[in-house]
Design an enzyme around this catalytic site. Structure first.
Site, mmCIF file in Angstrom:
data_model
loop_
_atom_site.group_PDB
_atom_site.id
_atom_site.type_symbol
_atom_site.label_atom_id
_atom_site.label_comp_id
_atom_site.label_asym_id
_atom_site.label_seq_id
_atom_site.Cartn_x
_atom_site.Cartn_y
_atom_site.Cartn_z
ATOM 1 N N GLY A 69 123.680 -15.432 -1.174
ATOM 2 C CA GLY A 69 123.666 -14.141 -0.496
ATOM 3 C C GLY A 69 124.470 -13.081 -1.224
ATOM 4 O O GLY A 69 124.053 -11.927 -1.330
ATOM 5 N N CYS A 70 125.613 -13.474 -1.758
ATOM 6 C CA CYS A 70 126.476 -12.511 -2.453
ATOM 7 C C CYS A 70 125.847 -12.057 -3.763
ATOM 8 O O CYS A 70 125.955 -10.884 -4.135
ATOM 9 C CB CYS A 70 127.856 -13.110 -2.679
ATOM 10 S SG CYS A 70 128.721 -13.449 -1.121
ATOM 11 N N THR A 71 125.181 -12.969 -4.449
ATOM 12 C CA THR A 71 124.496 -12.608 -5.693
ATOM 13 C C THR A 71 123.320 -11.675 -5.403
ATOM 14 O O THR A 71 123.148 -10.651 -6.089
ATOM 15 C CB THR A 71 124.032 -13.877 -6.434
ATOM 16 O OG1 THR A 71 125.194 -14.641 -6.768
ATOM 17 C CG2 THR A 71 123.266 -13.532 -7.701
#
Length: 182
Positions: A69-71
């Site tokens: 999700g962060c990527t």
């Protein structure tokens, strides 16, 4: 006039619906801070007060570099960076990751488009973005995005672990700010 009211009402509704997890209320003064970060793999210093002199700041907290999700969120912010810049806004990602990790993330996930910085425990506490599971702190930041206007006031908040709406909603808030500029 109706054209301007609809986006403002929508942003107000969206902001109100997403504030529940974030401690800084709309209109609050954003805590000032300085920290180390990285852009394009190089170490940078980030100072919120200095950044606000150039325009609004999109301060987005995320849990952990290189997680899915962060990527994906970083990719989305990277794609939108030119539009934020056109509106005079600075994007800065914040996580509790160490500087070597952020240097790599700034190149690979952020695609050299914007800086990511170390969210120290003090910054995480001041912005009340500590991620907790079952009531236990995880040593990471929650996924919370703030738009801070040039005066240092929080004008938009979105708190949701689902990364997908953070870019769209912060960009809409920055567009509303741009329309208010003289």
């Amino acid at each position: 006039m109706k054209r301007l009211l609809a986006p403002l009402i929508a942003i107000g509704f969206l902001a109100a619906s997403s504030v529940a997890q974030a401690a800084l209320p709309m209109g609050a003064t954003a805590p000032e801070f300085s920290t180390k970060g990285a852009k394009a793999g190089k170490e940078v210093d980030f100072d919120l007060k200095q950044a606000l002199k150039r325009g609004p700041v999109v301060l987005y907290f995320y849990p952990k570099a290189f997680t899915q999700g962060c990527t994906l969120e970083a990719h989305a912010f990277a794609e939108a960076t030119p539009e934020f810049a056109e509106l005079g806004a600075t994007v800065i990602g914040m996580s509790a990751d160490d500087l070597p990790t952020l240097k790599k993330f700034s190149t690979e996930a952020c695609r050299d488009k914007f800086a990511v910085a170390v969210a120290t425990p003090k910054i995480i506490k001041e912005y009340d973005v500590a991620l907790a599971r079952d009531g236990k702190p995880q040593g990471m930041a929650d996924r919370v995005s703030y738009v801070i206007d040039r005066s240092g006031k929080v004008v938009f908040i979105h708190s949701d672990l689902d990364y997908r709406d953070h870019v769209k909603m912060t960009l809409a808030a920055v567009k509303v700010l741009a329309k208010k500029r003289p």
